[in-house]
Design a protein around this motif. Structure first.
Motif, PDB file in Angstrom:
ATOM      1  N   LYS A 198      -2.423   8.782  -3.339  1.00  0.00           N
ATOM      2  CA  LYS A 198      -1.212   9.585  -3.479  1.00  0.00           C
ATOM      3  C   LYS A 198      -0.750  10.170  -2.149  1.00  0.00           C
ATOM      4  N   SER A 199      -1.675  10.352  -1.207  1.00  0.00           N
ATOM      5  CA  SER A 199      -1.290  10.945   0.068  1.00  0.00           C
ATOM      6  C   SER A 199      -0.374  10.027   0.862  1.00  0.00           C
ATOM      7  N   LEU A 200      -0.302   8.746   0.461  1.00  0.00           N
ATOM      8  CA  LEU A 200       0.570   7.818   1.161  1.00  0.00           C
ATOM      9  C   LEU A 200       2.015   7.911   0.679  1.00  0.00           C
ATOM     10  N   GLU A 201       2.281   8.737  -0.330  1.00  0.00           N
ATOM     11  CA  GLU A 201       3.655   8.936  -0.751  1.00  0.00           C
ATOM     12  C   GLU A 201       4.429   9.658   0.353  1.00  0.00           C
ATOM     13  N   PRO A 202       5.755   9.498   0.378  1.00  0.00           N
ATOM     14  CA  PRO A 202       6.546  10.188   1.407  1.00  0.00           C
ATOM     15  C   PRO A 202       6.302  11.693   1.366  1.00  0.00           C
ATOM     16  N   SER A 203       6.329  12.320   2.539  1.00  0.00           N
ATOM     17  CA  SER A 203       6.091  13.763   2.608  1.00  0.00           C
ATOM     18  C   SER A 203       7.198  14.547   1.924  1.00  0.00           C
ATOM     19  N   SER A 204       8.395  13.966   1.841  1.00  0.00           N
ATOM     20  CA  SER A 204       9.513  14.576   1.127  1.00  0.00           C
ATOM     21  C   SER A 204      10.198  13.484   0.312  1.00  0.00           C
ATOM     22  N   PRO A 205      10.930  13.854  -0.740  1.00  0.00           N
ATOM     23  CA  PRO A 205      11.590  12.829  -1.557  1.00  0.00           C
ATOM     24  C   PRO A 205      12.490  11.937  -0.704  1.00  0.00           C
ATOM     25  N   PRO A 206      12.361  10.615  -0.827  1.00  0.00           N
ATOM     26  CA  PRO A 206      13.189   9.704  -0.026  1.00  0.00           C
ATOM     27  C   PRO A 206      14.649   9.751  -0.455  1.00  0.00           C
TER      28      PRO A 206
END
Length: 226
Positions: A198-206
């Motif tokens: 899950k940490s590989l998700e964008p740091s903020s909503p794309p």
């Protein structure tokens, strides 16, 4: 008023509460990608059944049509006799049967005759299908939700198919069973197509996310409605 918002196979009903014992006024709009097509002056359950039938018909017709051409609505009176009043009418989309209208429909909608209702609905649908963006949404978005929620943010379907350049990534997050993808920058050499981290998700909503349609094409969803 109670609303039925249709994104083809997705039916969203927003119910308003009854106040002081009074029933809300009838009137449920048939909406296609947040655009009102028709307003049905029927109780909610009856209106929902009719809207479902409309969507089934439209779903069968749309794949046969060209989104780059105007879609024509015509009226066919099925039992016309010069000596009698018109009791039935058929609205056709590019020659395909879409909506059947009876005297009971005309009465329920407050019209004096079947032709009066048929002409009103035909004009409304003709105006709706003049919109090229709507036509493209119907073609590319068949069976797709008109909007999705990802990480608390609402995204709206655009009539755009994103080219697969090998830059899509997903953590496995889903909306109504469909996997949500986003794109990584073209110069990112370390991305993975699928990751359970899950940490590989964008740091903020794309700005955009993507779902695969029935043809395995990536459909674009953005923060701004179409």
């Amino acid at each position: 008023m109670r609303f039925a918002n249709i994104g083809f196979s997705f039916l969203i009903l927003l119910f308003s509460s009854e106040i002081c014992g009074y029933s809300p006024a009838w009137g449920v709009p048939w909406q296609i990608y947040r655009r009102e097509a028709l307003n049905l002056e029927l109780p909610d359950d009856q209106a929902t059944l009719r809207i479902n039938k409309f969507n089934q018909k439209l779903t069968g017709i749309v794949p046969r049509l060209n989104p780059d051409q105007n879609w024509r609505i015509d009226i066919r009176y099925t039992n016309y006799r010069r000596s009698t009043r018109v009791k039935q009418a058929l609205l056709r989309l590019e020659g395909y049967n879409l909506i059947f209208i009876t005297e009971a429909d005309a009465k329920a909608q407050g019209f004096s005759s079947v032709p009066a209702l048929a002409n009103t609905w035909a004009q409304s649908l003709s105006n709706l299908f003049k919109d090229p963006i709507l036509r493209k949404l119907l073609i590319v978005g068949m069976g797709m939700p008109p909007q999705i929620n990802y990480r608390g943010v609402t995204y709206y379907l655009k009539p755009v198919i994103a080219g697969d350049r090998g830059l899509f990534r997903t953590s496995g997050s889903r909306f109504m069973g469909r996997v949500i993808y986003w794109e990584v920058p073209a110069d990112d050499k370390t991305y993975q197509i699928i990751s359970t981290n899950k940490s590989l998700e964008p740091s903020s909503p794309p700005l955009s996310v993507f779902l695969l349609n029935r043809k395995l094409q990536f459909l674009t969803y953005t923060l701004e409605p179409s």
